[in-house]
Motif scaffolding. Structure first.
Motif, PDB file in Angstrom:
ATOM      1  N   GLN A 162     -47.210  26.845  48.812  1.00 46.42           N
ATOM      2  CA  GLN A 162     -48.208  26.008  49.502  1.00 46.42           C
ATOM      3  C   GLN A 162     -49.390  26.875  49.939  1.00 46.42           C
ATOM      4  O   GLN A 162     -50.549  26.483  49.806  1.00 46.42           O
ATOM      5  N   ASN A 163     -49.088  28.074  50.431  1.00 48.17           N
ATOM      6  CA  ASN A 163     -50.171  28.992  50.816  1.00 48.17           C
ATOM      7  C   ASN A 163     -50.998  29.399  49.590  1.00 48.17           C
ATOM      8  O   ASN A 163     -52.220  29.498  49.660  1.00 48.17           O
ATOM      9  N   ASP A 215     -44.167  17.294  55.530  1.00 49.06           N
ATOM     10  CA  ASP A 215     -44.773  18.502  56.110  1.00 49.06           C
ATOM     11  C   ASP A 215     -45.727  19.176  55.121  1.00 49.06           C
ATOM     12  O   ASP A 215     -46.773  19.691  55.502  1.00 49.06           O
ATOM     13  N   GLU A 216     -45.339  19.175  53.846  1.00 48.62           N
ATOM     14  CA  GLU A 216     -46.191  19.764  52.815  1.00 48.62           C
ATOM     15  C   GLU A 216     -47.528  19.013  52.763  1.00 48.62           C
ATOM     16  O   GLU A 216     -48.599  19.624  52.704  1.00 48.62           O
ATOM     17  N   ALA A 217     -47.452  17.684  52.827  1.00 42.64           N
ATOM     18  CA  ALA A 217     -48.668  16.860  52.797  1.00 42.64           C
ATOM     19  C   ALA A 217     -49.556  17.166  54.004  1.00 42.64           C
ATOM     20  O   ALA A 217     -50.768  17.331  53.870  1.00 42.64           O
ATOM     21  N   ILE A 218     -48.945  17.296  55.178  1.00 43.19           N
ATOM     22  CA  ILE A 218     -49.754  17.554  56.383  1.00 43.19           C
ATOM     23  C   ILE A 218     -50.332  18.971  56.343  1.00 43.19           C
ATOM     24  O   ILE A 218     -51.488  19.200  56.707  1.00 43.19           O
ATOM     25  N   PHE A 219     -49.541  19.917  55.882  1.00 46.59           N
ATOM     26  CA  PHE A 219     -49.990  21.312  55.850  1.00 46.59           C
ATOM     27  C   PHE A 219     -51.203  21.485  54.936  1.00 46.59           C
ATOM     28  O   PHE A 219     -52.120  22.245  55.234  1.00 46.59           O
ATOM     29  N   LEU A 220     -51.220  20.716  53.819  1.00 45.52           N
ATOM     30  CA  LEU A 220     -52.239  20.960  52.796  1.00 45.52           C
ATOM     31  C   LEU A 220     -53.459  20.043  52.843  1.00 45.52           C
ATOM     32  O   LEU A 220     -54.565  20.491  52.521  1.00 45.52           O
ATOM     33  N   PRO A 228     -55.847  27.819  59.073  1.00 45.23           N
ATOM     34  CA  PRO A 228     -54.462  27.539  58.674  1.00 45.23           C
ATOM     35  C   PRO A 228     -53.730  26.720  59.731  1.00 45.23           C
ATOM     36  O   PRO A 228     -53.950  26.900  60.927  1.00 45.23           O
ATOM     37  N   ARG A 229     -52.868  25.839  59.261  1.00 47.08           N
ATOM     38  CA  ARG A 229     -52.194  24.902  60.170  1.00 47.08           C
ATOM     39  C   ARG A 229     -50.822  25.407  60.607  1.00 47.08           C
ATOM     40  O   ARG A 229     -50.104  26.008  59.817  1.00 47.08           O
ATOM     41  N   ASP A 230     -50.536  25.130  61.866  1.00 43.58           N
ATOM     42  CA  ASP A 230     -49.255  25.555  62.433  1.00 43.58           C
ATOM     43  C   ASP A 230     -48.318  24.341  62.413  1.00 43.58           C
ATOM     44  O   ASP A 230     -48.569  23.335  63.086  1.00 43.58           O
ATOM     45  N   ARG A 231     -47.229  24.477  61.636  1.00 45.20           N
ATOM     46  CA  ARG A 231     -46.317  23.337  61.439  1.00 45.20           C
ATOM     47  C   ARG A 231     -45.610  22.906  62.718  1.00 45.20           C
ATOM     48  O   ARG A 231     -45.015  21.845  62.770  1.00 45.20           O
ATOM     49  N   SER A 232     -45.637  23.785  63.724  1.00 47.74           N
ATOM     50  CA  SER A 232     -44.927  23.403  64.956  1.00 47.74           C
ATOM     51  C   SER A 232     -45.894  22.998  66.067  1.00 47.74           C
ATOM     52  O   SER A 232     -45.487  22.813  67.206  1.00 47.74           O
TER      53      SER A 232
END
Ligand SMILES: Nc1ncnc2c1ncn2[C@@H]1O[C@H](COP(=O)(O)OP(=O)(O)O)[C@@H](O)[C@H]1O
Ligand SMILES: [Mg+2]
Length: 263
Positions: A180-181, A202-207, A232-236
């Motif tokens: 993803q990165n 989560d992949e959709a939100i991260f990207l 960059p997005r923090d998943r937590s």
């Protein structure tokens, strides 16, 4: 409309419906899908299995025709596959008898001379972080490396639009995060328009810039959510989790399943 490098890479989907005709009868798969994707935008499509996501991507790519409606890329109607649109599938689909370098070079336009080919291969091997593996064969690579070869192969003709159909579905969780990165890095380098199908919220939100939530079959667009979080997005982080909750609410709005079970 935003444009990058002077090229219009927007995708316009207008009233797209698809019905497959089977011996048992008609199977409606997509129902009047309308979506405008701006040049250089990153869109994800989420929805349950069988709702028509792959069919949707195949219609955008020109591999499949719509029963009704049209797709325009850069203002031009899509009626066949084009080198301007790259597609990456869940499985890497490499030629096992060709090396990394030969697999990547496979799609290079015939008009490119020997020197140009060499340069392109070198650039793309570097772009996906496979320097040193040029002569390896697919069987000698990990799943993540094989998928990187597919990405390089899809990028080699500089497609304005990249369509990714659950590209990391077969990878383990850590490799997935790494990929993803990589996709984000490639996106910022290439400035292509991205349409990613994934079942990983989560992949959709991260990207993504926006997330399209599709209904069950026949698929129509139930909701489009903006992901207004800087990268960059923090998943937590709290905003990340708020969007996650919103998506699950849309996903399971008509379901008897308890929301808490998924959060
Ligand atoms: N070429 C085809 N011919 C007939 N039915 C198809 C074809 N491709 C897909 N389907 C059917 O269309 C539906 C949607 O498939 P697909 O787009 O692959 O869904 P998803 O990617 O969301 O899981 C499924 O029921 C599938 O069986
Ligand atoms: Mg699919």
């Amino acid at each position: 409309m935003a444009e990058h490098n002077g090229e219009d890479k927007s995708v316009d989907i207008r009233g797209v419906s698809k019905i497959f005709t089977l011996s048992a009868g008609d199977l409606p798969v997509l129902d009047k899908v309308d979506l405008h994707i701006s040049s250089g935008e990153f869109i994800s499509v989420v929805g349950s299995s069988g709702c028509g996501k792959s069919t949707f991507l195949r219609i955008i790519s020109g591999l499949e025709s719509a029963t009704a409606g049209d797709v325009f890329i850069g203002g031009r109607k899509v009626d066949r596959p084009s080198v301007k649109t790259g597609v990456i599938f869940q499985e890497s689909r490499l030629f096992p008898w060709l090396s990394v370098e030969q697999n990547i070079a496979f799609g290079i336009h015939k008009k490119v001379d020997k020197e140009g080919r060499k340069k392109l291969i070198c650039q793309h091997v570097g772009l996906v972080g496979l320097a040193g593996f040029e002569n390896a064969y697919p069987r000698q690579l990990s799943g993540g490396m094989r998928q990187r070869v597919s990405i390089a192969r899809a990028l080699i003709n500089k497609p304005g639009v990249l369509l990714l159909d659950e590209p990391f579905g077969a990878l383990d969780a850590l490799t997935r995060i790494h990929m993803q990165n990589e996709v984000l890095r490639i996106w910022s380098a290439e400035k292509s328009t991205m349409v990613l199908v994934t079942h990983d919220v989560d992949e959709a939100i991260f990207l993504s810039d926006r997330i399209v939530v599709m209904s069950d079959r026949p698929g129509y667009i139930k909701n489009v959510l903006d992901v207004d979080i800087s990268r960059p997005r923090d998943r937590s982080s709290v905003p990340f989790m708020e969007i996650r909750k919103k998506i699950y609410t849309h996903f399971f709005a008509e379901s008897a399943l308890s929301l808490e079970y998924y959060l």
